[in-house]
Design an enzyme around this catalytic site. Structure first.
Site, PDB file in Angstrom:
ATOM      1  N   HIS A  47      31.148  45.451  49.196  1.00  0.00           N
ATOM      2  CA  HIS A  47      31.899  44.443  49.047  1.00  0.00           C
ATOM      3  C   HIS A  47      33.558  45.178  50.146  1.00  0.00           C
ATOM      4  CE1 HIS A  47      33.912  45.125  45.087  1.00  0.00           C
ATOM      5  NE2 HIS A  47      32.665  45.400  44.941  1.00  0.00           N
ATOM      6  N   CYS A  56      36.415  47.107  46.491  1.00  0.00           N
ATOM      7  CA  CYS A  56      35.269  47.533  45.502  1.00  0.00           C
ATOM      8  C   CYS A  56      35.963  48.787  45.227  1.00  0.00           C
ATOM      9  CB  CYS A  56      34.150  48.190  46.541  1.00  0.00           C
ATOM     10  SG  CYS A  56      32.447  48.808  45.680  1.00  0.00           S
TER      11      CYS A  56
END
Ligand code: CO
Length: 203
Positions: free
Chosen positions: A96, A99
């Site tokens: 993602h 992060c």
């Protein structure tokens, strides 16, 4: 507070059973998920929720920054069970943007054990230093690095003897790399799939 968990749980179980009587007894008898998810421990990226899947539909392993270490017995045990016993069709490595683990891997400060855990991401940052320098902002640089980490993790999963054996016996299972955007809640396919099945499609 812990008591909140029990209250939430009681409400959820009652609602679920009302929506679908027999739901829990049916699920208790077996699990047959199509997906194995390897994702980040980040509380904002829960596999079932962001992928819109119910209990029983995805087998999950999460760690800091979704790193695949080829000696991680925790991940390998889950992977082996998912492939050999559950016979999942799709393995998803999902990183993602934003992060914290990826960010930590780019900072020089000693963080203790985390420094060891994040070593593969440090190596990628060095390996792709020229590409990463082309990004417009520091945040974008970290997001690209998170994507490189997913692509590398997909490769590492595909190279495990677990996947090599599965493909050797003709089992239909594929490994895919996805990235999740914290700002828009969307999953994107990084088009680095490996395996015998068609790549997952974005919508
Ligand atoms: Co993360």
């Amino acid at each position: 507070m812990l008591s909140d968990l029990f209250e939430n749980n009681a409400r959820w179980a009652a609602r679920r059973n009302a929506e679908e009587p027999g739901y829990f007894s049916r699920l208790a008898s077996q699990q047959a998920p199509e997906f194995f998810w390897i994702g980040c421990s980040d509380s904002r990226v829960p596999a079932n929720v962001v992928a819109g899947l119910d209990p029983g539909e995805v087998f999950v392993h999460r760690n800091v920054a979704n790193v695949v270490h080829s000696t991680d017995m925790n991940l390998l045990s889950a992977l082996e069970f998912a492939v050999d016993v559950l016979k999942v069709r799709e393995i998803v490595v999902c990183g993602h943007h934003g992060c914290g683990g990826v960010r930590a891997a780019t900072e020089g400060l000693p963080q203790g054990l985390t420094d060891h855990w994040l070593e593969p991401i440090r190596r990628l940052a060095r390996q792709f230093a020229i590409d990463l320098a082309k990004t417009a902002t520091p945040d974008e640089r970290l997001d690209r690095l998170a994507e490189f980490n997913v692509v590398e993790s997909v490769r590492r999963v595909a190279e495990t003897p677990i996947l090599q054996r599965a493909w050797g016996r003709g089992q239909a299972v594929a490994v895919h790399g996805l990235i999740y955007g914290l700002r828009d809640g969307r999953l994107r396919n990084l088009d680095c799939s490996v395996g015998t099945r068609r790549p997952v499609r974005e919508t």
